[in-house]
Design a protein around this motif. Structure first.
Motif, mmCIF file in Angstrom:
data_model
loop_
_atom_site.group_PDB
_atom_site.id
_atom_site.type_symbol
_atom_site.label_atom_id
_atom_site.label_comp_id
_atom_site.label_asym_id
_atom_site.label_seq_id
_atom_site.Cartn_x
_atom_site.Cartn_y
_atom_site.Cartn_z
ATOM 1 N N ILE A 85 35.218 46.521 33.974
ATOM 2 C CA ILE A 85 34.318 46.040 35.032
ATOM 3 C C ILE A 85 33.158 47.001 35.235
ATOM 4 O O ILE A 85 32.019 46.583 35.482
ATOM 5 C CB ILE A 85 35.118 45.856 36.337
ATOM 6 N N TRP A 102 37.166 41.554 41.740
ATOM 7 C CA TRP A 102 38.413 42.163 41.281
ATOM 8 C C TRP A 102 39.619 41.556 41.989
ATOM 9 O O TRP A 102 40.674 41.377 41.385
ATOM 10 C CB TRP A 102 38.362 43.668 41.497
ATOM 11 N N TRP A 132 35.734 39.616 33.802
ATOM 12 C CA TRP A 132 36.709 39.682 34.888
ATOM 13 C C TRP A 132 38.114 39.333 34.369
ATOM 14 O O TRP A 132 39.095 40.024 34.690
ATOM 15 C CB TRP A 132 36.326 38.726 36.008
ATOM 16 N N SER A 177 42.461 39.769 39.801
ATOM 17 C CA SER A 177 43.799 40.336 39.887
ATOM 18 C C SER A 177 44.802 39.337 40.443
ATOM 19 O O SER A 177 45.957 39.293 39.996
ATOM 20 C CB SER A 177 43.765 41.599 40.758
ATOM 21 N N PRO A 185 39.793 48.329 35.340
ATOM 22 C CA PRO A 185 38.532 48.603 36.043
ATOM 23 C C PRO A 185 37.456 49.224 35.165
ATOM 24 O O PRO A 185 36.264 49.112 35.485
ATOM 25 C CB PRO A 185 38.977 49.572 37.149
#
Length: 561
Positions: free
Chosen positions: A502, A386, A460, A390, A499
């Motif tokens: 994910i 992450w 991702w 990000s 999220p």
């Protein structure tokens, strides 16, 4: 006709002028200057502390809040912080007790748990120095900069609370982090834990004070932030050196009271130096630091990670660039959009450092014997992946705030979001080779794990773009009182956008880590889920599919009635 305003009398003006001129001509003019400026007498200039007290008293009188409500808010905030620290400490202690004991002889290429704690503390120092450089650390907020700085008073008295706020907050955070790591992972207690907490608090305060000294010396905030980023990058490098040289320490030396006293003396000297040089801080630096800090605090209170990232990035952004990029990869609308994202990532040193740290997390988890377990590797892959995704989606976050390029290029909105996934996909692809390669060495069959990781790359990237384009919380909904202030009821649903992909679309990867094996079915399922994630992230609707269906049903019922 009288206008109601008395005009100056010519005779009076002539008399005054003649008196002054004649007196000057005859030499009868008094040698002493008149202690008046126009018709106003100069009074005594108030002190800086009195101005601060007057401003605070005026703000309290207009706030409409009583002393009881203020004490209630302070009590709620302190209680929430204490409870949060105790909960984290309990979780870390349980984790430390659940970890297997360290082997008597470390395996080749292994890293001990105390060495890992030292590396984490070094990374924390770098992150703190970088954050302090980006946010000031001494600054004046908008109203303070507009009303206080132009006053003819001693600027030191005005800026002392702002200068003390940063070291105090850093000391509290640093002490809490050191206590949690020391008590949870190293199982320290008693006097050693107290000394560690005090030393951690003092070192954190020293780091912020060093940034303040650099600011008072005229060092650009960007340079201070770069030094902190370099220290942060040095943490995984040190860990790699310890692994390769096999000189990982079996324990860390316990801090003594002498070290605590020495750190306190250094902090006191730096604080005195900063206080002596507060008057030399230029107004422009104070305004920039106060603006960045205000933006960051507002982002934290509103749970907006995008605005927080913009505050940290913009706080140390270069005003000009010496090297001009020719942008040879821009051959059309699509390649121009991807090139713009690449340029944004390349010019943001903070995100490049974040990519390096993200790649090191799974590697560290696999080389530490106590952490090389299913839970440890799973958490490291989740956090590292992450972080990498990000960090590489900065272009999409800026485009959500100012969609200038998105609207100028002749591209459909869905196509724009798919193109925004290219740069995060490339970054996560590089991260996958390093991170899942290390996981493959830990679990066996590195090639199979890299193939599974490559199949998961689109998830991702889609999650990062989905989080970048998430809508702002709707503040017209009922508010819920929290220690951070009033928040709308649907804020968690907004924060979860990104999220959530994910969590659900990477289930084959999580199952593979839990079972320590990769199968053909897992890779096939991961490819299908990656396609679903890209489709979801490409949607331009602010609301979810289920919410839109419910709203359509409500509209049909209203139309039928």
């Amino acid at each position: 006709m009288s206008s109601g305003v008395r005009e100056p009398d010519d005779m009076d003006l002539g008399t005054d002028t003649d008196t002054d001129v004649d007196g000057a001509a005859d030499g009868d003019h008094d040698d002493h200057d008149d202690p008046r400026v126009g018709d106003f007498e100069l009074g005594e200039v108030p002190s800086a502390s009195s101005i601060r007290r007057f401003t605070a008293r005026a703000a309290r009188s207009r706030a409409g809040a009583s002393v009881g409500s203020l004490l209630t808010d302070v009590y709620t905030a302190v209680t929430s912080v204490v409870i949060s620290v105790l909960i984290v400490l309990g979780v870390v202690q349980q984790l430390g007790e659940a970890l297997p004991p360290a082997p008597p002889v470390h395996a080749p290429g292994g890293l001990s748990l105390p060495a890992l704690v030292a590396v984490l503390l070094l990374a924390g120092v770098g992150a703190l120095l970088s954050t302090a450089g980006r946010l000031g650390p001494v600054g004046a907020e908008g109203p303070q900069a507009a009303w206080w700085l132009p006053l003819p008073v001693d600027r030191r008295g005005l800026l002392r609370p702002a200068a003390a706020r940063g070291p105090l907050v850093a000391a509290l955070a640093g002490g809490a982090v050191v206590v949690v790591l020391d008590a949870g992972l190293l199982a320290s207690g008693g006097g050693a834990l107290v000394r560690s907490g005090l030393l951690g608090a003092l070192v954190a305060a020293v780091v912020v004070l060093l940034a303040a000294v650099a600011q008072s010396r005229g060092v650009p905030r960007r340079r201070t932030a770069v030094v902190g980023d370099l220290v942060l990058v040095a943490a995984p490098v040190v860990a790699l050196v310890l692994v390769l040289t096999r000189r990982t320490p079996a324990s860390l030396p316990a801090p003594s009271w002498v070290a605590v006293a020495g750190a306190a003396v250094v902090a006191g000297l730096l604080a005195a130096l900063v206080d002596a040089r507060l008057g030399a801080l230029p107004g422009r630096t104070l305004r920039e630091g106060g603006s960045a800090a205000t933006q960051a605090v507002g982002a934290v209170v509103s749970l907006d990670s995008r605005e927080l990232g913009r505050a940290l990035t913009g706080g140390a952004a270069a005003s000009s660039h010496r090297r001009v990029s020719r942008l040879r990869t821009a051959r059309g609308p699509a390649t121009a959009l991807v090139t713009a994202d690449l340029v944004v990532l390349r010019r943001s040193l903070r995100h490049v450092v974040q990519l390096v740290v993200a790649a090191g997390l799974p590697v560290l988890a696999t080389v530490v014997p106590q952490l090389a377990s299913t839970v440890g590797v799973l958490v490291a892959v989740l956090v590292g992946g992450w972080m990498a995704a990000s960090a590489s989606a900065e272009g999409a976050r800026w485009a959500e705030m100012a969609p200038v390029v998105d609207r100028l290029l002749p591209l459909e909105a869905r196509t724009v979001r798919r193109l925004r996934m290219v740069v995060p996909g490339i970054a996560v692809l590089l991260w996958t080779v390093v991170a899942l390669g290390a996981v493959g060495v830990w679990a066996g069959a590195p090639v199979d794990w890299v193939l599974l990781g490559l199949a998961a790359v689109p998830v991702w990237a889609a999650a990062a773009v989905r989080a970048a384009y998430r809508p702002a919380p709707s503040w017209d909904k009922p508010l819920v009182a929290t220690p951070a202030g009033a928040l709308p009821t649907g804020v968690l649903q907004v924060v979860a956008r990104g999220p959530d992909l994910i969590a659900f679309c990477l289930l084959p990867l999580w199952i593979a880590i839990g079972l320590h094996t990769v199968t053909t079915v897992m890779v096939t399922a991961q490819v299908a889920l990656s396609a679903i994630a890209v489709t979801i992230a490409s949607s331009v609707h602010d609301k979810g599919w289920l919410e839109r269906m419910m709203e359509e049903q409500d509209e049909r019922k209203k139309a039928g009635a």
